[in-house]
Design an enzyme around this catalytic site. Structure first.
Site, PDB file in Angstrom:
ATOM      1  N   HIS A  32      16.018  14.783  15.350  1.00 57.90           N
ATOM      2  CA  HIS A  32      15.530  14.890  16.740  1.00 57.90           C
ATOM      3  C   HIS A  32      16.622  15.390  17.689  1.00 57.90           C
ATOM      4  O   HIS A  32      16.709  14.957  18.838  1.00 57.90           O
ATOM      5  CB  HIS A  32      14.981  13.545  17.229  1.00 57.90           C
ATOM      6  CG  HIS A  32      13.783  13.074  16.464  1.00 57.90           C
ATOM      7  ND1 HIS A  32      12.499  13.446  16.783  1.00 57.90           N
ATOM      8  CD2 HIS A  32      13.673  12.288  15.387  1.00 57.90           C
ATOM      9  CE1 HIS A  32      11.644  12.895  15.928  1.00 57.90           C
ATOM     10  NE2 HIS A  32      12.338  12.188  15.058  1.00 57.90           N
ATOM     11  N   ASN A  41       5.886   9.760  17.248  1.00 60.40           N
ATOM     12  CA  ASN A  41       5.797  11.190  16.945  1.00 60.40           C
ATOM     13  C   ASN A  41       4.458  11.732  17.435  1.00 60.40           C
ATOM     14  O   ASN A  41       3.610  10.977  17.923  1.00 60.40           O
ATOM     15  CB  ASN A  41       5.896  11.415  15.430  1.00 60.40           C
ATOM     16  CG  ASN A  41       7.331  11.368  14.923  1.00 60.40           C
ATOM     17  OD1 ASN A  41       8.268  11.717  15.635  1.00 60.40           O
ATOM     18  ND2 ASN A  41       7.493  10.930  13.699  1.00 60.40           N
TER      19      ASN A  41
END
Ligand code: NDP
Length: 486
Positions: A53, A126
């Site tokens: 990320h 997510n």
């Protein structure tokens, strides 16, 4: 008049364009501490990139509760219809480095923080309701297959498919990733999911299992492989640009916030393991309950300070919201805060984006790098109150609050490393395949074939056997798409 330019110690700078030298042609004097300070700080401008990320975008906003959840939870931000809470949301891709393109086929991080009256509550999810794994012990291996090969420094389809072929639990998420939703058109045009099962608990000490769903009110929009490939070249930061511009223009993105709720005891009888992160709870069993709306309406003033140093963690829970036995969540409860301590330092929670905004932190933790940064919302640090650094004490220090104790949770079983191959890894991947239109199925099979065709026959065969178990038509479609590439 402009502010005066100064050094870090606040001294005015007379000349910021010419270093101090012996004669017009140099050399440069070691005593030029202004030059040294400037270069030394520049060398330290970066902090360690997130291993996953790394490329992200963030914004602040508001969560408005439209359905009171007092029957399920004592959490302040979920009680009182109409209550508003400040939020921060960081979106990201997963596998790429911090300079990678936004249009990659990759899950998107959807990391939401509620600044509540009882502390910060983070849901670090997510844009997919499930994940590739159900046990955190596999996470480092899995991520290695998504990153660069240690020898070639190239992305490695063989490693990726080899791992997936040996871990059929990934099949459901692989289907989501390779589907038309695998490349969202922007961060505004995708759903978010808490993904894990969390818990809520109420005044009576009753516990409920909960899943969080954030449904985009902009509508789902995706990029085709061809559109994404073009965009990666034309504007690798398109999602950052889109989010920033829409907020600057007053076109505030919104998501409806929904929960699925399961009374604690039902988990025992439910036909699937509700703590398995590779599975959803089918809507017909647990319908979505709409509880509010999330709006992003304020861009950060400084990307590094507020987005790069945003340090969200699933362990940021507040009274009324708890964890669950989900093994992947359990691993993340440790790993995220640990990663933030490594990336930013022991006092990362004193930075403005991370400190509680709507409540005040008071504790006996002291010292550490950069202690005393201070939360601008309270004009103080959690460790600044007096000289007392131990508890309990009789010196008026902060006291524990027994009324917020989480109800006890029954946990039983023999300690062992349980073999997970007993789980059904195929039904829900098949369900997803079957709910797609023929065009979507075709595109899914072609996308899979594009990289599966590059791997060894052994790995290909193992993968096709998994697709076959999800749905024979799924495997047949992929085989045909691979044949068409030959
Ligand atoms: P439902 O028919 O009630 O719901 C289907 C869900 O699938 C909707 O939430 C829809 O999202 C979503 N969806 C549609 N296309 C895709 C895609 N390409 N990638 C990811 N999600 C997609 O079915 P069930 O609840 O019985 O679940 C069936 C399957 O749907 C599951 O196996 C799972 O793969 C998928 N799914 C289920 C979710 C759940 O929480 N139950 C959540 C998301 C996906 P939307 O409404 O936004 O169009």
């Amino acid at each position: 008049m402009n502010q005066r330019l100064t050094t870090q110690n606040g001294a005015p700078i007379a000349d910021d364009q010419n270093s101090l030298s012996a004669g017009a042609r140099g050399g440069v004097m070691l005593q030029d501490w202004q030059l040294i300070e400037k270069l030394a700080h520049f060398n330290r401008e970066r902090i360690p990139e997130r291993v996953v990320h790394a490329k992200g975008s963030g914004a602040y906003g508001t969560f408005t509760l439209t359905r009171d959840l007092s029957e399920y939870t004592i959490a302040d931000h979920f009680r009182g219809e109409g209550k508003q809470s400040e939020v921060f949301l960081r979106f990201s891709t997963v596998g790429g480095e911090s300079g990678s393109a936004d249009a990659e086929r990759d899950p998107r991080g959807f990391a939401l923080r509620f600044y509540t009256a009882n502390g910060n509550h983070d849901i670090v999810g997510n844009n997919t309701p499930v994940f590739f794994l159900r046990d955190g012990i596999k996470f480092p291996d899995f991520i290695h297959t998504q990153k660069r090969n240690p020898k070639t420094n190239l992305k490695d389809p063989q490693a990726m498919w080899d791992f997936w072929s040996l871990n059929p639990e990934a099949l459901h998420q692989v289907t989501v990733l390779m589907s038309d939703r695998g490349i969202p058109a922007s961060y505004r045009h995708m759903n978010g999911y808490g993904s894990h099962t969390f818990s809520l608990w109420n005044e009576k000490g009753e516990r409920f299992w909960v899943k969080f769903h954030f449904k985009t009110l902009q509508g789902i929009k995706n990029l085709s492989n061809e559109q994404a490939d073009r965009l990666k070249g034309i504007d690798p930061d398109h999602a950052q640009r889109d989010l920033y511009a829409s907020i600057e223009d007053g076109d505030f993105p919104k998501w409806s916030v929904n929960v699925q709720i399961m009374p604690e005891a039902e988990a025992e009888q439910y036909h699937l393991n509700p703590f398995d992160l590779t599975k959803v709870w089918p809507h017909k069993d647990y319908p979505l309950i709409e509880i509010g709306v999330l709006e992003l309406n304020r861009n950060p003033e400084n990307y590094f300070n507020e987005v790069e140093q945003a340090a969200l963690a699933p362990s940021n829970l507040v009274p009324g919201v708890g964890a669950s036995p989900d093994k992947m969540l359990q691993a993340r409860l440790f790993a995220y805060a640990d990663a933030q301590r490594y990336r930013i330092g022991a006092n990362y929670n004193q930075l403005p984006v991370n400190c509680p905004h709507a409540s005040q932190a008071n504790h006996y933790q002291r010292g550490g790098a950069m202690a005393g940064a201070g939360c601008p919302f309270h004009g103080r640090t959690p460790d600044s109150a007096g000289g007392v650094n131990y508890g309990p004490n009789t010196q008026g220090g902060p006291e524990q609050q027994a009324q917020y104790a989480e109800p006890p949770m029954d946990i039983a079983g023999a300690m062992a490393r349980y073999d997970k191959t007993v789980e059904d890894d195929y039904s829900q991947a098949g369900d997803l395949f079957r709910l797609m239109s023929a065009d979507q199925q075709q595109a899914l099979c072609e996308t899979i074939a594009a990289t599966l065709s590059q791997v060894t026959p052994e790995v290909q065969a193992r993968m096709l056997a998994h697709f076959e178990q999800a749905d024979p038509a799924y495997a047949a479609g992929i085989s045909q798409a691979i044949a068409a590439l030959r």
